[in-house]
Motif scaffolding. Structure first.
Motif, PDB file in Angstrom:
ATOM      1  N   ILE A 311       0.905  -1.069  -0.022  1.00 50.92           N
ATOM      2  CA  ILE A 311      -0.020   0.131   0.039  1.00 50.92           C
ATOM      3  C   ILE A 311       0.818   1.272  -0.132  1.00 50.92           C
ATOM      4  O   ILE A 311       0.540   2.303  -0.592  1.00 50.92           O
ATOM      5  CB  ILE A 311      -0.823  -0.075   1.455  1.00 50.92           C
ATOM      6  N   GLN A 312       2.041   1.361   0.687  1.00 49.57           N
ATOM      7  CA  GLN A 312       2.612   2.448   1.086  1.00 49.57           C
ATOM      8  C   GLN A 312       3.568   2.599  -0.508  1.00 49.57           C
ATOM      9  O   GLN A 312       3.617   3.807  -1.063  1.00 49.57           O
ATOM     10  CB  GLN A 312       3.964   2.358   1.885  1.00 49.57           C
ATOM     11  N   GLU A 313       3.746   1.529  -1.033  1.00 49.99           N
ATOM     12  CA  GLU A 313       4.514   1.652  -2.322  1.00 49.99           C
ATOM     13  C   GLU A 313       3.423   2.242  -3.629  1.00 49.99           C
ATOM     14  O   GLU A 313       3.729   3.286  -4.038  1.00 49.99           O
ATOM     15  CB  GLU A 313       4.914   0.418  -2.854  1.00 49.99           C
ATOM     16  N   PHE A 314       2.208   1.719  -3.546  1.00 53.27           N
ATOM     17  CA  PHE A 314       1.430   2.230  -4.448  1.00 53.27           C
ATOM     18  C   PHE A 314       1.033   3.747  -4.101  1.00 53.27           C
ATOM     19  O   PHE A 314       0.851   4.381  -4.970  1.00 53.27           O
ATOM     20  CB  PHE A 314       0.006   1.402  -4.268  1.00 53.27           C
ATOM     21  N   SER A 315       1.006   4.231  -2.963  1.00 52.87           N
ATOM     22  CA  SER A 315       0.427   5.352  -2.640  1.00 52.87           C
ATOM     23  C   SER A 315       1.644   6.472  -3.005  1.00 52.87           C
ATOM     24  O   SER A 315       1.511   7.811  -3.262  1.00 52.87           O
ATOM     25  CB  SER A 315       0.350   5.517  -1.140  1.00 52.87           C
ATOM     26  N   ARG A 316       3.035   5.947  -2.934  1.00 53.02           N
ATOM     27  CA  ARG A 316       4.171   6.798  -3.241  1.00 53.02           C
ATOM     28  C   ARG A 316       3.975   7.515  -4.531  1.00 53.02           C
ATOM     29  O   ARG A 316       4.317   8.787  -4.517  1.00 53.02           O
ATOM     30  CB  ARG A 316       5.149   5.969  -2.927  1.00 53.02           C
ATOM     31  N   ASP A 317       3.346   6.893  -5.442  1.00 48.53           N
ATOM     32  CA  ASP A 317       3.380   7.677  -6.751  1.00 48.53           C
ATOM     33  C   ASP A 317       2.149   8.063  -7.150  1.00 48.53           C
ATOM     34  O   ASP A 317       2.004   8.190  -8.256  1.00 48.53           O
ATOM     35  CB  ASP A 317       3.976   6.593  -7.862  1.00 48.53           C
ATOM     36  N   CYS A 318       1.037   8.053  -6.228  1.00 51.88           N
ATOM     37  CA  CYS A 318      -0.380   8.429  -6.369  1.00 51.88           C
ATOM     38  C   CYS A 318      -0.260  10.008  -6.781  1.00 51.88           C
ATOM     39  O   CYS A 318       0.231  10.697  -6.040  1.00 51.88           O
ATOM     40  CB  CYS A 318      -1.360   8.318  -5.450  1.00 51.88           C
ATOM     41  N   LYS A 319      -0.780  10.470  -7.808  1.00 53.97           N
ATOM     42  CA  LYS A 319      -0.694  11.831  -8.047  1.00 53.97           C
ATOM     43  C   LYS A 319      -1.876  12.572  -7.426  1.00 53.97           C
ATOM     44  O   LYS A 319      -3.124  12.017  -7.610  1.00 53.97           O
ATOM     45  CB  LYS A 319      -0.833  12.233  -9.729  1.00 53.97           C
ATOM     46  N   THR A 320      -1.669  13.701  -7.121  1.00 57.44           N
ATOM     47  CA  THR A 320      -2.659  14.764  -6.538  1.00 57.44           C
ATOM     48  C   THR A 320      -2.723  16.153  -6.943  1.00 57.44           C
ATOM     49  O   THR A 320      -3.383  16.938  -6.289  1.00 57.44           O
ATOM     50  CB  THR A 320      -2.637  14.668  -4.913  1.00 57.44           C
ATOM     51  N   SER A 321      -2.122  16.426  -8.012  1.00 59.52           N
ATOM     52  CA  SER A 321      -1.957  17.747  -8.706  1.00 59.52           C
ATOM     53  C   SER A 321      -1.691  17.803 -10.037  1.00 59.52           C
ATOM     54  O   SER A 321      -1.922  16.832 -10.840  1.00 59.52           O
ATOM     55  CB  SER A 321      -0.876  18.514  -7.889  1.00 59.52           C
ATOM     56  N   ASP A 322      -2.008  19.104 -10.728  1.00 58.26           N
ATOM     57  CA  ASP A 322      -1.862  19.128 -12.212  1.00 58.26           C
ATOM     58  C   ASP A 322      -3.076  18.067 -12.995  1.00 58.26           C
ATOM     59  O   ASP A 322      -2.640  17.453 -13.750  1.00 58.26           O
ATOM     60  CB  ASP A 322      -0.679  18.556 -12.586  1.00 58.26           C
ATOM     61  N   GLY A 323      -4.321  18.490 -12.534  1.00 55.35           N
ATOM     62  CA  GLY A 323      -5.261  17.632 -12.989  1.00 55.35           C
ATOM     63  C   GLY A 323      -5.853  16.426 -12.051  1.00 55.35           C
ATOM     64  O   GLY A 323      -6.906  16.125 -12.361  1.00 55.35           O
ATOM     65  N   PHE A 324      -5.231  15.962 -11.278  1.00 52.54           N
ATOM     66  CA  PHE A 324      -5.222  14.988 -10.327  1.00 52.54           C
ATOM     67  C   PHE A 324      -5.768  15.619  -9.020  1.00 52.54           C
ATOM     68  O   PHE A 324      -5.164  16.330  -8.485  1.00 52.54           O
ATOM     69  CB  PHE A 324      -4.178  13.783 -10.270  1.00 52.54           C
ATOM     70  N   ALA A 325      -6.723  14.666  -8.324  1.00 50.78           N
ATOM     71  CA  ALA A 325      -6.928  15.249  -7.124  1.00 50.78           C
ATOM     72  C   ALA A 325      -7.855  14.253  -6.419  1.00 50.78           C
ATOM     73  O   ALA A 325      -8.634  13.375  -6.965  1.00 50.78           O
ATOM     74  CB  ALA A 325      -7.904  16.768  -7.274  1.00 50.78           C
ATOM     75  N   VAL A 326      -7.832  14.110  -4.926  1.00 51.29           N
ATOM     76  CA  VAL A 326      -8.632  13.513  -4.067  1.00 51.29           C
ATOM     77  C   VAL A 326      -9.964  14.346  -3.821  1.00 51.29           C
ATOM     78  O   VAL A 326      -9.878  15.381  -3.094  1.00 51.29           O
ATOM     79  CB  VAL A 326      -7.983  12.809  -2.879  1.00 51.29           C
TER      80      VAL A 326
END
Length: 339
Positions: A311-326
């Motif tokens: 889970i930590q590995e997947f989360s490390r590269d999750c994008k949250t800016s430049d068009g991506f957002a939670v």
């Protein structure tokens, strides 16, 4: 082990939570099948060196999905580039086994694709298969045709993406009390992902267009059990939208071309859908998909730590800016063990 044998074995031992469902949602021709094939192509890259395995349940699944990938790769070889695959003619299910590498699977991961006509034509539903697939979904991937949303101030968004039907479908699903992740996935978005400002404009437009959905899942009990993430996807990458025309009846015709001659199939950000999906579902498995005895056993033998690391590995590269957002957070999206 064949899909149905695998399913029976797990259901008999541990209940329905042993299979988690990812269901595509979108109207006719918006790119659901293209998106599913692109997600499959990214599996091995997303998993990498972590102690987690996601394997097709049978040979047929690999063959069908690889054929879709081959078709996507041929798109850029044609004289006139297109934007994706032909849609599926019937509902299809693809089952994968998820577990630690070289060990028995922990749970099943089932992807469901269906003809877009099932969404907009209830009479074509084949006995309620569409509704059943929606109600059992743990993750819903909403495929959004980006040119229809962005061009001419969204003139064809309603016609192409059928957002009202999509939103009503999700609202009905949230009546079933189970944690869910909704992924809003603008497709064919290459033209709008070339700069940070264009990507933010796309994100703003999606947020405005789907505000009724965000309002519904952000209130009451739905807020407690629903996560929502915006993840634009360039399913071909090298093919870009160029112009919109109308035929003699006023229906839109969207034109695409290669960015430049000689470019090949080069999808971008399809891994983001997988990262958020696996992050959510591995946490859901740990929280509600296993009993107390199995929880203790997996802590003792190291499986729990392996899942946490994944889970930590997947989360490390999750994008949250430049068009991506939670757009709406949830404990099952945490990088560690949910509280």
């Amino acid at each position: 082990m064949r899909s149905e044998d695998f399913r029976r074995a797990f259901l008999g031992a541990r209940g329905e939570e042993a299979i988690f469902d990812v269901t595509m949602l979108g109207a006719v021709g918006v790119g659901k099948t293209t998106l599913l094939a692109s997600m499959y192509e990214r599996f091995r890259w997303v998993i990498g060196n972590v102690d987690l395995s996601v394997m097709p349940d049978d040979h047929g699944t690999s063959v069908v999905l690889q054929a879709y990938i081959n078709d996507l790769q041929r798109i850029t070889n044609s004289v006139r580039a297109t934007d994706g695959l032909a849609g599926t003619a019937d509902m299809r299910e693809y089952l994968f086994q998820v577990g630690r590498k070289a060990r028995p699977p922990l749970f099943g991961l089932r992807f469901t694709d269906y003809p877009g006509k099932y969404l907009i034509s209830p009479d074509a539903d084949g006995g309620g298969k569409f509704d059943r697939a929606m109600r059992r979904a743990d993750v819903i991937v909403v495929a959004i045709d980006t040119p229809a949303l962005m061009e001419r101030d969204g003139r064809y968004h309603e016609f192409v993406n059928a957002p009202g039907v999509v939103i009503d479908t999700i609202i009905r699903m949230t009546e079933v009390a189970t944690p869910r992740l909704i992924l809003l996935a603008p497709l064919r978005c290459e033209r709008w992902m070339g700069s940070a400002s264009d990507a933010r404009e796309l994100a703003d437009r999606v947020t405005r267009a789907y505000r009724p959905l965000l309002g519904q899942i952000g209130a009451g009990d739905a807020r407690i059990r629903t996560a929502c993430v915006l993840t634009p996807v360039q399913t071909v990458g090298s093919v870009v939208f160029t112009r919109l025309e109308e035929d003699s009846t006023g229906h839109p015709i969207f034109h695409f071309k290669l960015r430049k001659a000689g470019l090949k199939y080069a999808p971008q950000d399809t891994d983001q859908l997988l990262r958020y999906t696996l992050r959510f579902l591995v946490n859901k498995y740990r929280r509600v998909g296993r009993g107390a005895f199995r929880t203790i056993l997996e802590q003792v033998i190291g499986t729990d730590q392996a899942l946490t690391s994944a889970i930590q590995e997947f989360s490390r590269d999750c994008k949250t800016s430049d068009g991506f957002a939670v757009l709406q957070d949830h404990p099952l999206l945490l990088a560690g063990h949910p509280s």
